[in-house]
Design a protein around this motif. Structure first.
Motif, short mmCIF file in Angstrom:
data_model
loop_
_atom_site.label_atom_id
_atom_site.label_comp_id
_atom_site.label_asym_id
_atom_site.label_seq_id
_atom_site.Cartn_x
_atom_site.Cartn_y
_atom_site.Cartn_z
N ASP A 34 0.83 -1.21 0.00
CA ASP A 34 0.00 0.00 0.00
C ASP A 34 0.86 1.26 0.00
N ARG A 35 1.96 1.23 0.77
CA ARG A 35 2.85 2.40 0.81
C ARG A 35 3.51 2.62 -0.55
N VAL A 36 3.92 1.54 -1.19
CA VAL A 36 4.58 1.66 -2.49
C VAL A 36 3.59 2.17 -3.54
N ARG A 112 18.45 -5.50 -10.85
CA ARG A 112 19.70 -4.77 -10.58
C ARG A 112 19.44 -3.39 -10.00
N GLN A 113 18.44 -2.70 -10.52
CA GLN A 113 18.13 -1.37 -10.00
C GLN A 113 17.69 -1.45 -8.53
N LEU A 114 16.86 -2.41 -8.20
CA LEU A 114 16.41 -2.58 -6.82
C LEU A 114 17.58 -2.92 -5.90
N ALA A 115 18.44 -3.82 -6.34
CA ALA A 115 19.59 -4.22 -5.53
C ALA A 115 20.57 -3.06 -5.34
N GLN A 116 20.76 -2.27 -6.39
CA GLN A 116 21.71 -1.15 -6.28
C GLN A 116 21.21 -0.10 -5.29
N VAL A 117 19.91 0.17 -5.31
CA VAL A 117 19.35 1.09 -4.33
C VAL A 117 19.57 0.55 -2.92
N LEU A 119 21.94 -1.49 -1.85
CA LEU A 119 23.35 -1.32 -1.50
C LEU A 119 23.66 0.13 -1.15
N ASN A 120 23.08 1.06 -1.88
CA ASN A 120 23.31 2.48 -1.61
C ASN A 120 22.82 2.88 -0.23
N LYS A 121 21.85 2.13 0.29
CA LYS A 121 21.32 2.42 1.63
C LYS A 121 22.09 1.67 2.72
N LYS A 122 23.22 1.06 2.33
CA LYS A 122 24.08 0.33 3.26
C LYS A 122 23.37 -0.86 3.91
N VAL A 123 22.47 -1.46 3.15
CA VAL A 123 21.74 -2.64 3.60
C VAL A 123 22.43 -3.88 3.04
N LYS A 124 22.51 -4.94 3.85
CA LYS A 124 23.12 -6.19 3.39
C LYS A 124 22.28 -6.82 2.28
N VAL A 125 22.89 -6.97 1.11
CA VAL A 125 22.23 -7.63 -0.02
C VAL A 125 22.78 -9.04 -0.13
N CYS A 174 12.56 2.18 5.04
CA CYS A 174 13.68 1.66 4.26
C CYS A 174 13.17 0.70 3.19
N VAL A 175 12.34 -0.26 3.57
CA VAL A 175 11.81 -1.24 2.61
C VAL A 175 10.98 -0.53 1.54
N THR A 176 10.11 0.38 1.98
CA THR A 176 9.27 1.11 1.02
C THR A 176 10.12 1.90 0.05
N ASN A 177 11.13 2.60 0.56
CA ASN A 177 11.95 3.45 -0.31
C ASN A 177 12.84 2.64 -1.25
N ILE A 178 13.29 1.47 -0.82
CA ILE A 178 14.03 0.59 -1.73
C ILE A 178 13.17 0.29 -2.96
N LEU A 179 11.93 -0.07 -2.71
CA LEU A 179 11.03 -0.44 -3.81
C LEU A 179 10.67 0.77 -4.65
N LEU A 180 10.35 1.88 -4.00
CA LEU A 180 10.00 3.09 -4.75
C LEU A 180 11.15 3.56 -5.63
N GLU A 181 12.33 3.71 -5.04
CA GLU A 181 13.47 4.23 -5.78
C GLU A 181 13.94 3.25 -6.86
N GLY A 182 13.92 1.96 -6.54
CA GLY A 182 14.33 0.96 -7.52
C GLY A 182 13.43 0.94 -8.73
N ILE A 183 12.11 1.00 -8.50
CA ILE A 183 11.15 1.01 -9.61
C ILE A 183 11.32 2.28 -10.44
N MET A 184 11.45 3.42 -9.77
CA MET A 184 11.60 4.69 -10.49
C MET A 184 12.89 4.73 -11.30
#
Length: 199
Positions: A34-36, A112-117, A119-125, A174-184
């Motif tokens: 819903d947030r996404v 790749r875009q989702l994973a890169q976002v 990583l940029n947030k310093k989250v363990k991928v 964090c989870v919401t923004n990973i998805l938002l930024e990765g999709i965008m």
């Protein structure tokens, strides 16, 4: 382009919760979905959840709903990972993204875009090798859909630290923004590729 969000599993699906019962995957993924959806719609991006129900909708039905939109869409299926059966805390932790065995180039770009976002947030991928940002697996929801599709495992619901993070507002954002930024970012890359092909 239509953005389709799938929140995996339903209220009655067994074992999909943290050992202490505080995190229930069906509820958590629906909240994040819903947030996404709201975040993308606020930016004028055509987005919808394909599973508004709380009960578990069969994979075949979810694929049917996705394929009704044809190839001009993308699908992101939202989940929380688990190492065990939900009865005890486990050591595995972190975030990961999957594509199907027959993944298109666009599915891989989205992953790749989702994973890169992330990583940029310093989250363990979690990844299969240092060179690869995503996993390839036999996933019905990714392999049977006509459009680019990924499945995201947002941390582990049977890791105590991951659960604390997921349930915090910091974790939800964090989870919401990973998805938002990765999709965008994927949409920007897709448009850039389309322009280069037509120029």
């Amino acid at each position: 382009m239509k953005i389709l969000i799938d929140n995996g599993h339903g209220k009655e699906t067994p074992g999909k919760c943290s050992p202490d019962g505080r995190l229930k995957e069906y509820a958590y993924t629906r909240e994040i979905a819903d947030r996404v959806v709201a975040g993308l719609q606020d930016k004028g991006i055509d987005t919808m959840r394909i599973v508004p129900e709380e009960n578990d909708i069969a994979l075949s039905e979810r694929v049917k709903r996705v394929n009704a939109f044809g190839k001009g869409a993308i699908l992101v299926s939202i989940h929380c990972n688990a190492m065990g059966n939900g009865s005890e805390w486990m050591p595995a932790h972190g975030w990961s993204v999957f594509v199907g065995n027959n993944a298109s180039m666009n599915s891989k770009r989205l992953a790749r875009q989702l994973a890169q976002v992330t990583l940029n947030k310093k989250v363990k991928v979690r990844r299969p090798s240092p060179q690869d940002l995503y996993w390839t697996a036999n996933l019905y929801i990714c392999q049977k859909t006509n459009c680019p599709a990924v499945l995201v495992e947002n941390f582990f619901q049977d890791n105590k630290d991951d659960v604390e993070f997921l349930l915090s507002e910091e974790g939800r954002l964090c989870v919401t923004n990973i998805l938002l930024e990765g999709i965008m970012n994927y949409l920007k890359e897709f448009k850039k590729i389309c322009r280069s092909l037509t120029s």
